[in-house]
Motif scaffolding. Structure first.
Motif, PDB file in Angstrom:
ATOM      1  N   ILE B 112       0.845  -1.199   0.000  1.00 46.84           N
ATOM      2  CA  ILE B 112       0.000   0.000   0.000  1.00 46.84           C
ATOM      3  C   ILE B 112       0.883   1.254   0.000  1.00 46.84           C
ATOM      4  CG2 ILE B 112      -1.689   1.309   1.342  1.00 46.84           C
ATOM      5  CD1 ILE B 112      -2.690  -1.486   2.354  1.00 46.84           C
ATOM      6  N   LEU B 119      -0.821   7.358  -6.464  1.00 47.60           N
ATOM      7  CA  LEU B 119      -2.208   7.804  -6.427  1.00 47.60           C
ATOM      8  C   LEU B 119      -2.259   9.330  -6.406  1.00 47.60           C
ATOM      9  CD1 LEU B 119      -3.682   5.227  -3.882  1.00 47.60           C
ATOM     10  CD2 LEU B 119      -4.115   5.318  -6.330  1.00 47.60           C
ATOM     11  N   GLU B 148     -12.304  10.390  -6.219  1.00 49.65           N
ATOM     12  CA  GLU B 148     -11.943   9.314  -5.296  1.00 49.65           C
ATOM     13  C   GLU B 148     -10.616   9.547  -4.581  1.00 49.65           C
ATOM     14  OE1 GLU B 148     -13.924   7.127  -4.476  1.00 49.65           O
ATOM     15  OE2 GLU B 148     -15.364   6.816  -6.103  1.00 49.65           O
ATOM     16  N   LEU B 149      -9.711  10.262  -5.199  1.00 50.40           N
ATOM     17  CA  LEU B 149      -8.361  10.357  -4.644  1.00 50.40           C
ATOM     18  C   LEU B 149      -8.131  11.695  -3.949  1.00 50.40           C
ATOM     19  CD1 LEU B 149      -6.403   8.726  -7.616  1.00 50.40           C
ATOM     20  CD2 LEU B 149      -7.298   7.642  -5.557  1.00 50.40           C
ATOM     21  N   TYR B 153      -8.739  11.490   2.061  1.00 51.14           N
ATOM     22  CA  TYR B 153      -8.759  10.037   1.915  1.00 51.14           C
ATOM     23  C   TYR B 153      -7.346   9.475   1.909  1.00 51.14           C
ATOM     24  CZ  TYR B 153      -9.212   5.449  -0.101  1.00 51.14           C
ATOM     25  OH  TYR B 153      -9.108   4.109  -0.325  1.00 51.14           O
ATOM     26  N   GLU B 156      -5.877   9.340   5.322  1.00 46.46           N
ATOM     27  CA  GLU B 156      -6.412   8.288   6.179  1.00 46.46           C
ATOM     28  C   GLU B 156      -5.775   6.936   5.866  1.00 46.46           C
ATOM     29  OE1 GLU B 156     -10.643   7.729   6.003  1.00 46.46           O
ATOM     30  OE2 GLU B 156     -10.595   6.280   7.650  1.00 46.46           O
ATOM     31  N   VAL B 157      -5.568   6.702   4.567  1.00 45.22           N
ATOM     32  CA  VAL B 157      -4.902   5.465   4.167  1.00 45.22           C
ATOM     33  C   VAL B 157      -3.503   5.414   4.794  1.00 45.22           C
ATOM     34  CG1 VAL B 157      -3.905   4.199   2.228  1.00 45.22           C
ATOM     35  CG2 VAL B 157      -6.185   5.197   2.018  1.00 45.22           C
ATOM     36  N   HIS B 160      -3.668   4.492   8.515  1.00 40.99           N
ATOM     37  CA  HIS B 160      -3.970   3.074   8.724  1.00 40.99           C
ATOM     38  C   HIS B 160      -2.740   2.204   8.514  1.00 40.99           C
ATOM     39  CE1 HIS B 160      -8.097   1.939   9.710  1.00 40.99           C
ATOM     40  NE2 HIS B 160      -8.449   3.122   9.229  1.00 40.99           N
ATOM     41  N   GLU B 163      -0.793   2.134  11.667  1.00 39.80           N
ATOM     42  CA  GLU B 163      -1.396   1.353  12.758  1.00 39.80           C
ATOM     43  C   GLU B 163      -1.194  -0.154  12.564  1.00 39.80           C
ATOM     44  OE1 GLU B 163      -2.466   2.223  15.449  1.00 39.80           O
ATOM     45  OE2 GLU B 163      -2.812   4.385  15.211  1.00 39.80           O
ATOM     46  N   LEU B 164      -1.180  -0.564  11.307  1.00 44.73           N
ATOM     47  CA  LEU B 164      -1.131  -1.998  11.024  1.00 44.73           C
ATOM     48  C   LEU B 164       0.226  -2.620  11.351  1.00 44.73           C
ATOM     49  CD1 LEU B 164      -3.311  -2.075   7.816  1.00 44.73           C
ATOM     50  CD2 LEU B 164      -3.778  -3.254   9.953  1.00 44.73           C
ATOM     51  N   VAL B 238      -6.559  -6.645   4.147  1.00 43.59           N
ATOM     52  CA  VAL B 238      -5.373  -5.884   3.783  1.00 43.59           C
ATOM     53  C   VAL B 238      -4.762  -6.427   2.499  1.00 43.59           C
ATOM     54  CG1 VAL B 238      -3.292  -4.856   4.726  1.00 43.59           C
ATOM     55  CG2 VAL B 238      -4.998  -5.748   6.252  1.00 43.59           C
ATOM     56  N   ALA B 241      -6.747  -5.361  -0.350  1.00 43.75           N
ATOM     57  CA  ALA B 241      -6.564  -3.930  -0.606  1.00 43.75           C
ATOM     58  C   ALA B 241      -5.419  -3.738  -1.605  1.00 43.75           C
ATOM     59  CB  ALA B 241      -6.277  -3.198   0.694  1.00 43.75           C
ATOM     60  N   HIS B 244      -6.601  -4.800  -4.938  1.00 38.92           N
ATOM     61  CA  HIS B 244      -7.487  -3.795  -5.515  1.00 38.92           C
ATOM     62  C   HIS B 244      -6.666  -2.670  -6.137  1.00 38.92           C
ATOM     63  CE1 HIS B 244     -10.715  -5.980  -4.007  1.00 38.92           C
ATOM     64  NE2 HIS B 244     -11.014  -5.318  -2.918  1.00 38.92           N
ATOM     65  N   LEU B 245      -5.645  -2.223  -5.394  1.00 40.49           N
ATOM     66  CA  LEU B 245      -4.808  -1.138  -5.905  1.00 40.49           C
ATOM     67  C   LEU B 245      -4.094  -1.571  -7.182  1.00 40.49           C
ATOM     68  CD1 LEU B 245      -3.426   0.143  -2.516  1.00 40.49           C
ATOM     69  CD2 LEU B 245      -4.676   1.517  -4.185  1.00 40.49           C
ATOM     70  N   PHE B 248      -6.483  -1.739  -9.940  1.00 35.68           N
ATOM     71  CA  PHE B 248      -6.876  -0.388 -10.339  1.00 35.68           C
ATOM     72  C   PHE B 248      -5.908   0.145 -11.398  1.00 35.68           C
ATOM     73  CE2 PHE B 248      -6.051   4.167  -9.645  1.00 35.68           C
ATOM     74  CZ  PHE B 248      -7.288   4.692  -9.994  1.00 35.68           C
TER      75      PHE B 248
END
Lengths: 509, 492
Positions: B112, B119, B148-149, B153, B156-157, B160, B163-164, B238, B241, B244-245, B248
């Motif tokens: 990510i 992005l 969307e980008l 947003y 926030e990504v 996260h 935190e992970l 995760v 995710a 998905h990226l 995309f």
């Protein structure tokens, strides 16, 4: 109580087993290996080897099979047998562990599964209203057993103990080497939050699953045990209930129930086997059992061993039929090679073999007599040289069969005496066939000598055939008729479905 | 590529694909479009082979393509960006076959972090260029990127992903399984725990704690297992995710590849001073097919010589029959029409002055082959079997192009079989373009289907030259084999 034997005397382990060589020639060894799981081999194999002599024993199993035409009932029997296996496993684990919390937990789990399996089976049999003597006896037994005070107590106590355990939710915080165990009371959906965060990039295509499939761990390690120990302290009442449950109930599985599960597997494993052939549209049917003086016939049967192989390749399986009138005894099979003659002979032997075990036989319908033994005499192709030794072996084996066969036997002879001259093959074949005819046993005799098919009114002729359109295509159909002509021409377009009408029909929609 | 769905690059090629590539000589076209980019190659081939048959889809692409032609450098820049992300991903990041959830989470967080700056880059580019585009496809693409980008947003990504890494320990809830072991280990949001909610989350009761001694390896393994079971509850999210990226950017690349390929083709044709036009597309039922100066694009790209174009008006015809001299340009004509059909259906321009065409839903070719490919069957039977497999796949609203079919048997048999096949196809709403030297066949077809058929003759463009044009004309009893023989000087 039994679902395999009509009377207790016919019960217990089979005494009459078919020769291993015959089983091999009929290729039933491969078939049995498919039917029976390796783990169940010792338990189930004897039931499949032992032939039944009494028509009533066969009828008794047929009754059960008719009840089992309800596929959901078969599924229920299989689930019951599987459930009982799981119960035994858990009792074993309970005995084997050194951790108190684990022992108590597995014992409870075994009891829960046992009670559940019994209740489910009883419910199913009640709802299914079986007609067979075998399954009605089981239902009546379970009706008594499920009201037995000991069983009722086992079930109620187990349910209550589990309910208490299900309320427990504890928290773990792992940081480095330190583990904190507490009571948990939150409810956030962290995974859902993350999923929502990235959903906008989802292109909707195929996705990989990254969840690792964790099996429930079956034995406790010392860290898990240390945690379980803390959990027991956090929830003392639930674990006190568990301890009391174990001391109140001891060994709870009865021997009748254990035996029943084993007998169920004879039906469920064979049913599972028959199901393999459904995609190929191959039928099994319960044969009508007639006396040995009556005519027999089987329609659309197939070699189960060959079909068992072909089903894995989704290849087409050719079916064949045969019919013998009351005075007819022998089928002489001749015709082009590689045309399915051996397969046909094997098929006839298998059909008789399976019928004598009270099992459904391959075919859309069947009328058969009960036979005492299926003898086989298969010549091995690689030994097909003119050796005196080979001929002698063939003769010894034939003599042995003729000595042991009765009017209720079936003999499958495949290319016997093919290692000798044609005139010898005629002479020896004639002698053998005359003996079979006078003995009155049923026989399939595969040979390249077609005059053998005209020896006696009790002998009928069947031939392997070729495609009437294209002589290079083998049909594997064995048909009752004298030698076949094969002068057919074809219009290539027709063969490829390319005439005007054929194309219109194909492109049509 | 579609107004309402994604373009599926993994779609199985139609059963006709192999024959089409060989018979119509697709390679020079696809090579010129892809310029060695294997990805464009795949996309372009897929676009050519899968006809939607829908004029709305084709016009949507034509509009986008006009936009791309007018904004060549922006489209190429976007494509480069998507390509570069894919390349960077290949170089630096690979999810691999992780068997431990904690590894999955760790790798996925890295993934990510790799995509995040790109992005931002994409969003900035969209802001900058969106006003230059007018087509529905490109307008929608830029609007989506900008919406969307947004900055909040992306922040926030980023939070996260920090935190992970579980800087303060993994916090999970557990239930009691059947054997006394834990089950349903579920990781809980570490942020809530930190915000002082700990008391409530742990029920306010007692907390027991213990430590695994530092030399207890089995104990640490057990702890790792617990961590894995906990992280397993989010590993899928995760991990997906990252997928998905990745998908995309892959989708962005896929949607652009066709237009970049078309830009490449335009450049190649311009270098040869060839003209192109945007076809006018129609529904199948309108039975429209007319063109002027249509050239075989593959031949144009391949050879140094200028290719002769053809004009035809086959509107209202369900059968076109080309007869005439050998080497008379019949096969070239057939190929030029076939290629134009594929390109027009894909939404591309074609090498012609004009083209009006009804869109098909599939195209099949049956060409006489030089050598027998299958040794098990005779040549004639091989041809028949090949035709039979076409009949297996062909549907109404499709074209079948036949080039000297069934010429491997004697003419009488060949033409009677061909006649059955052609009549049956044409009567099944399948249109047929046939090249044949078989006079019996041509006259039989003329008798039966003359009203809805176009008959063409190959003739010399200029007497004595080697250039040919096709003109409407009745079938002639022979080809000009003797001509050619004479020109070659016989067998001596």
């Amino acid at each position: 109580m039994s679902v395999l034997f009509a009377t207790p005397s016919s019960d217990d382990r089979p005494t009459r087993l078919t020769d291993a060589a015959d089983i091999t020639d009929l290729a039933l060894n491969q078939v049995l290996a498919t039917i029976i799981d390796d783990a169940d081999r010792d338990e189930l194999l004897p039931y499949f080897l032992a032939g039944l002599r009494q028509p009533d024993d066969v009828r008794f199993r047929h009754e059960v099979w008719r009840d089992l035409e309800d596929a959901s009932l078969v599924e229920s029997l299989a689930q019951f047998a599987a459930a009982l296996h799981q119960v035994d496993l858990r009792l074993q684990w309970s005995r084997d562990t050194r951790f108190n919390e684990e022992r108590l937990s597995w014992y409870l789990d075994a009891a829960l599964r046992y009670c559940h399996a019994i209740a489910v089976l009883y419910g199913v049999l009640e709802g299914a209203s079986p007609r067979s003597r075998g399954l009605t006896a089981v239902r009546d037994y379970l009706s008594l057993y499920t009201n037995d005070p000991a069983f009722v107590a086992l079930r109620d106590d187990a349910t209550a103990a589990r309910h208490e355990l299900d309320q427990i939710r504890y928290s773990l915080t792992i940081r480095g080497a330190t583990v904190r165990v507490g009571v948990f009371g939150g409810d956030d959906e962290y995974a859902a939050e993350i999923r929502a965060l990235f959903e906008r990039f989802n292109q909707g295509g195929a996705t990989t699953t990254y969840r690792v499939a964790y099996r429930d761990s079956y034995s406790m390690n010392h860290v898990e045990a240390a945690i379980a120990n803390r959990v027991a302290k956090l929830f003392p009442h639930a674990f006190a209930t568990l301890t009391a449950f174990e001391s109140a109930h001891g060994t709870f599985v009865t021997s009748s129930i254990r035996r029943l599960a084993s007998e169920f597997k004879v039906y469920t494993s064979y049913h599972q086997f028959m199901k393999r052939f459904q995609p190929l549209e191959l039928d099994f049917s319960l044969p009508e059992i007639v006396s040995s003086g009556d005519g027999v016939e089987v329609h659309d049967a197939f070699d189960v061993a060959l079909a068992n192989k072909l089903v894995r390749q989704s290849a087409k399986v050719v079916t064949n039929s045969f019919r013998l009138g009351p005075t007819e005894r022998v089928i002489v099979v001749s015709g082009p090679n590689q045309g399915g003659k051996t397969t046909f002979a094997r098929m006839v032997g298998q059909v008789y073999y399976l019928a004598a075990r009270g099992l459904p036989v391959p075919g859309s319908s069947a009328r058969l007599s009960l036979v005492d033994e299926v003898f086989t005499h298969f010549s091995r192709a690689e030994n097909n040289t003119m050796q005196a030794g080979k001929l002698e072996q063939d003769l010894v084996r034939m003599k042995d069969i003729l000595r042991r066969a009765t009017s209720s036997s079936v003999v499958i002879a495949n290319e016997v005496f093919s290692s000798t001259t044609v005139s010898d093959a005629v002479t020896l074949g004639t002698l053998a066939l005359q003996r079979f005819v006078s003995l009155g046993c049923r026989c399939v005799y595969v040979t390249f000598v077609d005059e053998l098919s005209r020896l006696d009114p009790a002998i009928i002729s069947m031939v392997s055939t070729i495609d009437p359109v294209d002589a290079t295509i083998r049909t594997f159909k064995i048909l009752p008729r004298p030698a076949d002509g094969r002068a057919y021409a074809l219009v290539i377009a027709e063969k490829y479905d390319l005439t005007y009408d054929q194309i219109r029909a194909r492109v049509g929609s | 590529m579609y107004p309402d769905r994604d373009f599926n690059i993994d779609e199985n090629p139609p059963a006709s694909a192999k024959d089409l590539a060989q018979d119509l000589n697709l390679a020079p076209l696809v090579d010129a479009m892809s310029r060695g980019d294997t990805f464009i190659h795949r996309v372009v081939l897929t676009a050519l082979l899968h006809a939607s048959g829908d004029p709305a889809v084709v016009r949507f692409r034509q509009d986008n393509l006009d936009d791309a032609l007018a904004n060549e450098s922006v489209v190429r820049r976007l494509y480069e960006l998507a390509i570069n992300v894919a390349a960077e991903q290949r170089r630096h990041f690979w999810m691999g076959q992780q068997t431990q959830p904690s590894r999955i989470v760790y790798r996925a967080v890295q993934g990510i972090q790799l995509y995040l700056p790109h992005l931002r880059e994409l969003k900035e580019l969209a802001d900058e260029v969106q006003d230059h585009f007018v087509s529905d496809g490109f307008r929608a693409l830029f609007a989506t990127l900008i919406a969307e980008l947004n900055e909040d947003y992306l922040d926030e990504v980023a939070q996260h992903t920090r935190e992970l890494a579980f800087p303060e320990g993994a916090f999970m809830s557990v239930e009691l399984g059947p054997g006394g072991n834990g089950q349903n280990h579920t990781l809980r949001d570490p942020r809530r725990r930190r915000r002082g909610w700990l008391g409530r989350l742990t029920g306010g009761g007692k907390v027991y704690s213990f430590s695994v001694p530092s030399r207890d390896e089995a104990g640490f393994e057990a702890l790792t297992d617990l961590l894995n079971r906990g992280t397993n509850s989010i590993a899928n999210e995760v991990g997906q995710a990252v997928d998905h990226l990745s998908s995309f950017f892959a989708a962005l690349r896929t949607e652009l590849a066709f237009y970049v390929g078309s830009l490449n083709l335009r450049a190649a044709l311009h270098a040869k001073d060839e003209r192109t036009c945007r076809p006018s597309v129609h529904r199948w039922e309108e039975e429209i097919l007319e063109f002027t100066d249509l050239k075989d694009v593959a031949l144009t790209l391949q050879g140094p010589a200028r290719v002769v174009g053809n004009d035809s008006r086959a509107t209202g015809c369900d059968l076109i029959v080309v007869t005439g001299a050998n080497s008379g340009g019949k096969s070239t004509y057939l190929r030029s029409v076939g290629l134009a059909m594929l390109m027009a259906n894909a939404g591309m321009f074609v090498t012609a002055s004009s083209l009006s065409i009804s869109l098909h839903s599939g195209l099949w070719t049956h060409f006489a082959r030089e050598e027998d490919e299958t040794l098990s069957k005779g040549k004639f039977e091989e041809e028949v079997a090949r035709m039979s497999s076409i009949v297996d796949g062909v549907c109404p609203r499709q074209w079948v192009l036949l080039n000297e079919s069934f010429s491997s048997t004697n003419e009488r048999e060949g033409s009677s079989l061909a006649e059955q096949v052609i009549n049956a196809l044409a009567d099944s709403d399948v249109r047929v373009l046939l090249v044949t030297h078989m006079f019996d066949l041509a006259t039989a077809l003329q008798t039966r289907r003359g009203d809805s058929a176009l008959f063409l003759q190959a003739t010399r463009a200029v007497a004595g030259s080697t250039s040919y044009r096709l003109v409407p004309g009745e079938p002639l009893p022979t080809g000009f084999a003797s001509d050619i023989m004479a020109r070659l000087g016989g067998f001596e």
